[in-house]
Design an enzyme around this catalytic site. Structure first.
Site, PDB file in Angstrom:
ATOM      1  N   HIS A 369     -17.809   7.192 -48.405  1.00  0.00           N
ATOM      2  CA  HIS A 369     -17.411   5.828 -48.057  1.00  0.00           C
ATOM      3  C   HIS A 369     -15.939   5.592 -48.305  1.00  0.00           C
ATOM      4  CE1 HIS A 369     -21.778   5.219 -49.378  1.00  0.00           C
ATOM      5  NE2 HIS A 369     -21.682   5.759 -48.203  1.00  0.00           N
ATOM      6  N   CYS A 682     -19.186   8.316 -29.589  1.00  0.00           N
ATOM      7  CA  CYS A 682     -18.405   7.706 -30.677  1.00  0.00           C
ATOM      8  C   CYS A 682     -18.395   8.531 -31.961  1.00  0.00           C
ATOM      9  CB  CYS A 682     -18.907   6.290 -30.956  1.00  0.00           C
ATOM     10  SG  CYS A 682     -20.612   6.223 -31.476  1.00  0.00           S
TER      11      CYS A 682
HETATM   12  C1  PEP Z   1     -22.492   9.388 -35.378  1.00  0.00           C
HETATM   13  O1  PEP Z   1     -23.527   9.720 -35.948  1.00  0.00           O
HETATM   14  O2  PEP Z   1     -21.867  10.143 -34.602  1.00  0.00           O
HETATM   15  C2  PEP Z   1     -21.904   8.064 -35.602  1.00  0.00           C
HETATM   16  C3  PEP Z   1     -20.874   7.635 -34.897  1.00  0.00           C
HETATM   17  O3  PEP Z   1     -22.434   7.324 -36.599  1.00  0.00           O
HETATM   18  P1  PEP Z   1     -22.106   7.526 -38.142  1.00  0.00           P
HETATM   19  O4  PEP Z   1     -20.984   8.545 -38.233  1.00  0.00           O
HETATM   20  O5  PEP Z   1     -21.710   6.205 -38.644  1.00  0.00           O
HETATM   21  O6  PEP Z   1     -23.395   8.026 -38.654  1.00  0.00           O
END
Ligand code: PEP
Ligand code: MG
Length: 757
Positions: A369, A682
């Site tokens: 985090h 993403c």
């Molecule tokens: C992912 O899993 O690629 C994502 C964008 O979510 P997080 O990194 O927040 O798990």
């Protein structure tokens, strides 16, 4: 328990040594006097001090009893001979017949062959070995426990002398004592950028200056008072935790409580005071041993417990000296580099951003985090550097390279100049990217690639403009929950979502509902032991099981989106039915808000994050339901390869730029094209130019990334030809050679075409 009378000798010795420390003589004369006093007090014929140099050799700095000519001439490697063995093991060694020990090695220039018994202790400070202190006797004799203790205590005084830098002036020309040596360290890169500055310790260790007790009774009483004050404060913390519900925190506190009542530990502290130390020096002395042990443990559980003990000792030291526990903002220099064992995201936000140039952590991987917050704040950061808090002193020069994971401690002028140049180059490159900000993100053959940004905190918002992002493609709502000390209420969520939409202006914002569980733990929320948290109760699973939580979040989003377009997506959906259930909750909230005459969003778009491989075989059902898809490649790849994204042993074992991943990613864009459903990716790979290039080749037209990646990715986009890339990817993915990676082929292609990476 040793008798008080038996300790009169050591106390007398300490008092003498304190007088010597205060005398206005040169360092060599001081050290020479110290060895004479120790030898006479311990009835030894020899007392010698060896100091560790920066080249890793131990140099004889002073001796009573051995040939004086050998001083500053005799040296040995760590691990060589008995002295080297002590330096390496950081443990005392007492031998009645030293010459029969297998490690014994004889240095003729010292004339030590006539001494049979040998007692040596490491000179320790903050868990680091700075040298070795030795006494020797002609006769074969066994040194008592008390004598070992006394020598260890005396070694503390010499450690202070070394740490003060006083001995640097008498080291052999051309070498340095180890304490101040430059060190190059390598950890994991967690937030990119290069920072040069000076060390500030978060939760600094107390440096004990008063070592010798004036009044023993008083020190005993101070120690007892401090222990009971620390115990009380732990009890209070546990009680408070009980009200908030049990959490991970509690386990640490319970361990503290266990140690605070541990009779062995308390006895060692009291005994150290009895040898003539102040209460704080006694804590330091006992803790030095524990730290040295800690550094040799490989069992992670024991390391963790010893870390807890170290934290407890630190609390005790703060209690005894009244020094503040956390560095205050007023004490930050203008170029502070924070060094910490661990750090929560909220703690980092408490520091004045303008003064921070970098962050170095002993723990904390790229997806911790605090790493997320460091990236949002644009602070270069490196994690997973073992023992770094023990290697640094406040004010040391330090360089953090958050792109390579390198940390240079006390760098030489040359190293500093090289990094300063790197920082300048980087700034120049950033300037060039800034110039690209308003340029359209279009390939050479005219295909538009939308570059969005990932965000999650208020501090991210200025980046929307600065980076020229097309939209906020992923807003991680859990970050607000992770940096808070209690559940953010609906109104707090509403305020944040409104601020985000205001800052985004014309650009859209895609809110992701709470993605907690797995590695994202809320300290104030009840957690359950799970064998495999990444495969456990997390994200939408919690949301659907605790609909109250999800509904209040949806309500906050719907109200923040009044009169605007609102985009919401659900994380970790594994089945089309989960999307239906979530959509049902949205509709119920809309009905509730309408009933109470709230304005509603002008348009509502609902999507899923594609992170669970099962969705790859439900694309028809999903595409028939959603308005958009966002591929969470971080999770999707970890599940495809069954390799924990946070486990260093396995996380770099498989390459995202490989046929299985890219074929899976291509299935998504191929299918979505048939229903004209917008797809964005993403995960982290979207922000790396080479990976992003491959993604364009398998049909991605929207990528969401950290803001600092938009410039480099746009530079790549503007240099590639989409048609050519598509053909290249088709050819590479059609191969059946079983290669674990196609990274090199892609890199060669980019190089040949002059694509900036
Ligand atoms: C992912 O899993 O690629 C994502 C964008 O979510 P997080 O990194 O927040 O798990
Ligand atoms: Mg994810």
């Amino acid at each position: 328990m040793p008798l008080r009378g038996a300790l009169a000798g050591p106390r007398l010795l300490l008092r003498r040594l304190r007088e010597v420390m205060a005398e206005p003589v040169n360092p060599q004369a001081r050290l020479d006097k110290i060895v004479v006093h120790i030898a006479s007090n311990m009835v030894a014929e020899v007392c010698s001090v060896y100091v560790l140099r920066s080249d890793g050799r131990l140099e004889l700095f002073a001796t009573e009893g051995l040939n004086r000519e050998a001083v500053h001439l005799t040296t040995m490697r760590a691990g060589e001979g008995l002295v080297g063995l002590i330096a390496e093991s950081a443990e005392p060694l007492a031998l009645a017949d030293a010459q029969s020990h297998p490690a014994f090695s004889y240095k003729p220039e010292t004339g030590e062959e006539i001494y049979h018994s040998f007692l040596g202790v490491p000179i320790l400070r903050g868990g680091n070995t700075l040298g070795v202190l030795v006494v020797q006797n002609r006769a074969r004799r066994t040194y008592s426990e008390e004598e070992i203790e006394v020598l260890q205590t005396t070694a503390m005084l010499i450690a202070e002398m070394i740490a003060s830098g006083e001995l640097q002036s008498i080291v052999r020309p051309g070498s340095d004592i180890a304490l101040r040596r430059p060190i190059a360290l390598k950890g994991s890169a967690i937030a990119e950028g290069v920072g040069l500055g000076h060390v500030i310790l978060h939760e600094p260790r107390v440096v004990v200056k008063h070592i010798v007790a004036e009044d023993l009774k008083k020190e005993e009483a101070r120690l007892a008072d401090a222990i009971s004050a620390v115990r009380d404060s732990i009890d209070r913390l546990i009680d408070r935790g009980d009200q908030a519900g049990p959490g991970e925190h509690r386990e640490v506190l319970e361990t503290f409580r266990m140690f605070a009542h541990d009779q062995g530990w308390l006895r060692r502290l009291r005994e150290a005071v009895m040898t003539g130390l102040t209460a704080e020096a006694a804590v330091e002395r006992v803790q030095n041993d524990a730290r040295a042990k800690l550094q040799r443990r490989t069992d992670p559980y024991m390391r963790e417990r010893l870390h807890d003990l170290d934290d407890l000792a630190n609390r005790l030291l703060h209690q005894l000296t009244g020094e503040p526990f956390v560095t205050a903002n007023e004490d930050l220099p203008d170029n502070a580099i924070l060094v910490a064992r661990t750090m929560g995201p909220a703690a980092l936000l408490d520091y004045d951003r303008k003064k921070l140039r970098g962050l170095v952590l002993e723990e904390g991987g790229p997806s911790s985090h605090v790493a997320i917050v460091a990236r949002a704040l644009g602070i270069p950061a490196v994690g997973e550097i073992a023992n770094v808090t023990d290697l640094v002193e406040k004010g040391d020069g330090i360089i953090v390279d958050g792109s390579t994971g390198e940390v240079q401690l006390r760098p030489s002028g040359d190293v500093e100049a090289a990094y300063a140049e790197k920082a300048r180059l980087r700034a120049r490159r950033q300037e060039q990217y800034r110039k690209l900000r308003d340029a359209p993100s279009v390939t050479r053959d005219g295909v538009q690639i939308d570059l969005h940004m990932n965000a999650g905190l208020l501090v991210d918002l200025p980046h929307v403009e600065e980076a020229g992002a097309a939209s906020i493609g992923l807003f991680r709502t859990e970050l607000q929950f992770m940096v808070a000390s209690q559940f953010p209420r609906m109104n707090a969520q509403l305020a944040l979502y409104r601020a985000v939409m205001d800052a985004a202006g014309e650009r859209s914002v895609t809110f992701r509902t709470l993605d907690i569980g797995g590695d994202k733990i809320l300290p104030y929320m009840q957690t359950f032991e799970e064998e495999n948290p990444a495969l456990g109760w997390r994200a939408i699973r919690i949301g659907l099981d605790r609909p109250g939580l999800l509904r209040s979040q949806l309500r906050a989003m719907l109200r923040a989106g009044a009169g605007r377009e609102l985009r919401i997506m659900f994380p970790m959906v594994a089945h089309a039915a989960e999307f239906d259930a979530a959509k049902d909750l949205v509709e119920r909230e809309i009905a509730h808000l309408s009933r109470h005459s709230y304005d509603l969003p002008r348009a509502l778009k609902l999507g899923v994050m594609l992170e669970v491989p099962a969705i790859l075989w439900q694309l028809d059902e999903i595409l028939a339901r959603v308005d958009f898809i966002s591929v969470g490649s971080n999770d999707l790849i970890q599940y495809l390869f069954a390799a924990d994204r946070d486990n260093k042993r396995v996380s770099s074992r498989f390459d995202a730029l490989s046929a299985p991943v890219l074929r899976a990613l291509k299935v998504i864009t191929d299918k979505a094209a048939l229903t004209r459903t917008p797809v964005t990716l993403c995960g982290e790979i979207g922000g790396h130019p080479l990976e992003a290039m491959a993604l364009i080749g398998v049909g991605y037209r929207g990528l969401s990334m950290t803001p600092s990646s938009i410039g480099p990715v746009k530079a790549m986009v503007m240099a590639v030809h989409e048609g050519e890339l598509r053909a290249l990817m088709e050819e590479l993915l059609a191969r059946r050679d079983g290669a674990a990676s196609i990274r090199e082929e892609l890199r060669a292609y980019a190089e040949a075409k002059g694509v900036p990476l």
